[in-house]
Design a protein around this motif. Structure first.
Motif, PDB file in Angstrom:
ATOM      1  N   ALA A   1      12.242 -10.627  -8.688  1.00  0.00           N
ATOM      2  CA  ALA A   1      12.096 -10.818  -7.251  1.00  0.00           C
ATOM      3  C   ALA A   1      11.505  -9.533  -6.691  1.00  0.00           C
ATOM      4  O   ALA A   1      11.791  -8.439  -7.169  1.00  0.00           O
ATOM      5  N   LEU A   2      10.667  -9.684  -5.709  1.00  0.00           N
ATOM      6  CA  LEU A   2      10.063  -8.525  -5.078  1.00  0.00           C
ATOM      7  C   LEU A   2      10.923  -8.119  -3.887  1.00  0.00           C
ATOM      8  O   LEU A   2      11.330  -8.961  -3.085  1.00  0.00           O
ATOM      9  N   HIS A   3      11.192  -6.827  -3.780  1.00  0.00           N
ATOM     10  CA  HIS A   3      11.996  -6.295  -2.681  1.00  0.00           C
ATOM     11  C   HIS A   3      11.178  -5.249  -1.936  1.00  0.00           C
ATOM     12  O   HIS A   3      10.653  -4.314  -2.533  1.00  0.00           O
ATOM     13  N   PHE A   4      11.091  -5.443  -0.632  1.00  0.00           N
ATOM     14  CA  PHE A   4      10.423  -4.484   0.246  1.00  0.00           C
ATOM     15  C   PHE A   4      11.366  -4.233   1.418  1.00  0.00           C
ATOM     16  O   PHE A   4      11.384  -5.012   2.371  1.00  0.00           O
ATOM     17  N   GLY A   5      12.168  -3.215   1.338  1.00  0.00           N
ATOM     18  CA  GLY A   5      13.132  -2.945   2.396  1.00  0.00           C
ATOM     19  C   GLY A   5      14.078  -4.118   2.559  1.00  0.00           C
ATOM     20  O   GLY A   5      14.815  -4.471   1.640  1.00  0.00           O
ATOM     21  N   LEU A   6      14.057  -4.762   3.716  1.00  0.00           N
ATOM     22  CA  LEU A   6      14.934  -5.894   4.006  1.00  0.00           C
ATOM     23  C   LEU A   6      14.356  -7.235   3.555  1.00  0.00           C
ATOM     24  O   LEU A   6      15.009  -8.258   3.693  1.00  0.00           O
ATOM     25  N   LEU A   7      13.140  -7.235   3.040  1.00  0.00           N
ATOM     26  CA  LEU A   7      12.481  -8.457   2.604  1.00  0.00           C
ATOM     27  C   LEU A   7      12.670  -8.643   1.105  1.00  0.00           C
ATOM     28  O   LEU A   7      12.447  -7.718   0.324  1.00  0.00           O
ATOM     29  N   CYS A   8      13.082  -9.835   0.718  1.00  0.00           N
ATOM     30  CA  CYS A   8      13.225 -10.178  -0.697  1.00  0.00           C
ATOM     31  C   CYS A   8      12.496 -11.493  -0.944  1.00  0.00           C
ATOM     32  O   CYS A   8      12.734 -12.488  -0.247  1.00  0.00           O
ATOM     33  N   ILE A   9      11.609 -11.501  -1.940  1.00  0.00           N
ATOM     34  CA  ILE A   9      10.834 -12.697  -2.290  1.00  0.00           C
ATOM     35  C   ILE A   9      11.197 -13.069  -3.713  1.00  0.00           C
ATOM     36  O   ILE A   9      10.912 -12.330  -4.648  1.00  0.00           O
ATOM     37  N   ASP A  10      11.839 -14.218  -3.878  1.00  0.00           N
ATOM     38  CA  ASP A  10      12.282 -14.705  -5.185  1.00  0.00           C
ATOM     39  C   ASP A  10      11.333 -15.812  -5.651  1.00  0.00           C
ATOM     40  O   ASP A  10      11.359 -16.910  -5.095  1.00  0.00           O
ATOM     41  N   PRO A  11      10.505 -15.534  -6.671  1.00  0.00           N
ATOM     42  CA  PRO A  11       9.520 -16.533  -7.092  1.00  0.00           C
ATOM     43  C   PRO A  11      10.107 -17.716  -7.849  1.00  0.00           C
ATOM     44  O   PRO A  11       9.535 -18.799  -7.838  1.00  0.00           O
ATOM     45  N   VAL A  12      11.239 -17.543  -8.509  1.00  0.00           N
ATOM     46  CA  VAL A  12      11.826 -18.634  -9.281  1.00  0.00           C
ATOM     47  C   VAL A  12      12.423 -19.680  -8.346  1.00  0.00           C
ATOM     48  O   VAL A  12      12.184 -20.883  -8.491  1.00  0.00           O
ATOM     49  N   ASN A  13      13.185 -19.240  -7.368  1.00  0.00           N
ATOM     50  CA  ASN A  13      13.790 -20.157  -6.403  1.00  0.00           C
ATOM     51  C   ASN A  13      12.879 -20.432  -5.213  1.00  0.00           C
ATOM     52  O   ASN A  13      13.227 -21.234  -4.358  1.00  0.00           O
ATOM     53  N   ARG A  14      11.746 -19.714  -5.170  1.00  0.00           N
ATOM     54  CA  ARG A  14      10.796 -19.828  -4.067  1.00  0.00           C
ATOM     55  C   ARG A  14      11.522 -19.656  -2.733  1.00  0.00           C
ATOM     56  O   ARG A  14      11.413 -20.466  -1.836  1.00  0.00           O
TER      57      ARG A  14
ATOM     58  N   LEU B   1      -3.902  -6.670   4.571  1.00  0.00           N
ATOM     59  CA  LEU B   1      -3.138  -5.682   3.830  1.00  0.00           C
ATOM     60  C   LEU B   1      -1.661  -5.935   4.046  1.00  0.00           C
ATOM     61  O   LEU B   1      -1.187  -5.935   5.192  1.00  0.00           O
ATOM     62  N   PHE B   2      -0.934  -6.176   2.966  1.00  0.00           N
ATOM     63  CA  PHE B   2       0.522  -6.304   3.020  1.00  0.00           C
ATOM     64  C   PHE B   2       1.079  -4.892   2.936  1.00  0.00           C
ATOM     65  O   PHE B   2       0.902  -4.205   1.933  1.00  0.00           O
ATOM     66  N   ALA B   3       1.745  -4.459   4.006  1.00  0.00           N
ATOM     67  CA  ALA B   3       2.277  -3.094   4.080  1.00  0.00           C
ATOM     68  C   ALA B   3       3.655  -3.058   3.428  1.00  0.00           C
ATOM     69  O   ALA B   3       4.622  -3.564   4.001  1.00  0.00           O
ATOM     70  N   PRO B   4       3.781  -2.452   2.242  1.00  0.00           N
ATOM     71  CA  PRO B   4       5.058  -2.480   1.530  1.00  0.00           C
ATOM     72  C   PRO B   4       6.160  -1.665   2.181  1.00  0.00           C
ATOM     73  O   PRO B   4       7.342  -1.918   1.960  1.00  0.00           O
ATOM     74  N   ASN B   5       5.812  -0.699   3.015  1.00  0.00           N
ATOM     75  CA  ASN B   5       6.825   0.180   3.616  1.00  0.00           C
ATOM     76  C   ASN B   5       7.197  -0.224   5.040  1.00  0.00           C
ATOM     77  O   ASN B   5       7.913   0.522   5.707  1.00  0.00           O
TER      78      ASN B   5
END
Length: 137
Positions: A32-45, A126-130
């Motif tokens: 899962a990708l984590h960017f601060g308070l954002l979490c993106i889980d590709p398996v569970n979408r 541009l997706f700003a990761p910070n």
């Protein structure tokens, strides 16, 4: 036919009674990708922002995943359309722009001055990761 049937039965008796291997119960590791308070889980979408589940359509999730996996890099419309839909950009298609604005709204990005998914003029997005440290609604 009787001989063939007898041979098949013999073959099944010889090879059909072997103990079957247990399917391995390994858990596949997904990142899962984590960017601060954002979490993106590709398996569970599933996307969560500050413990809140964000409901995204399939195309919105795919767009977010594409941008997030290239965080910090400018993605142009051509690359986004090619990667997401398999079509080339004809210069008139604004579907990516509409999808980006919809995604910004769902992720509480500022519509007038986006700081999470930025528009880079004449380049792309541009997706700003910070930029995910706090939720500003």
């Amino acid at each position: 036919p009787a001989v063939l049937l007898a041979r098949l039965r013999l073959h099944l008796r010889q090879h059909g009674n072997q103990p079957k291997e247990e399917p391995s119960q390994t858990i596949t590791q997904h990142n899962a990708l984590h960017f601060g308070l954002l979490c993106i889980d590709p398996v569970n979408r599933q996307v969560t922002l500050e413990e809140e589940t964000i409901t995204l359509s399939t195309s919105d999730f795919d767009l977010l995943w594409e941008l997030a996996t290239h965080a910090g890099q400018i993605m142009d419309r051509e690359a986004l359309l090619q990667n997401l839909r398999g079509v080339s950009y004809d210069g008139m298609d604004r579907s990516i722009d509409v999808a980006i604005s919809r995604l910004r709204r769902k992720l509480y990005d500022n519509a007038l001055e986006p700081f999470r998914i930025k528009t880079v003029r004449n380049k792309g997005y541009l997706f700003a990761p910070n930029a995910w440290a706090s939720v500003q609604q």
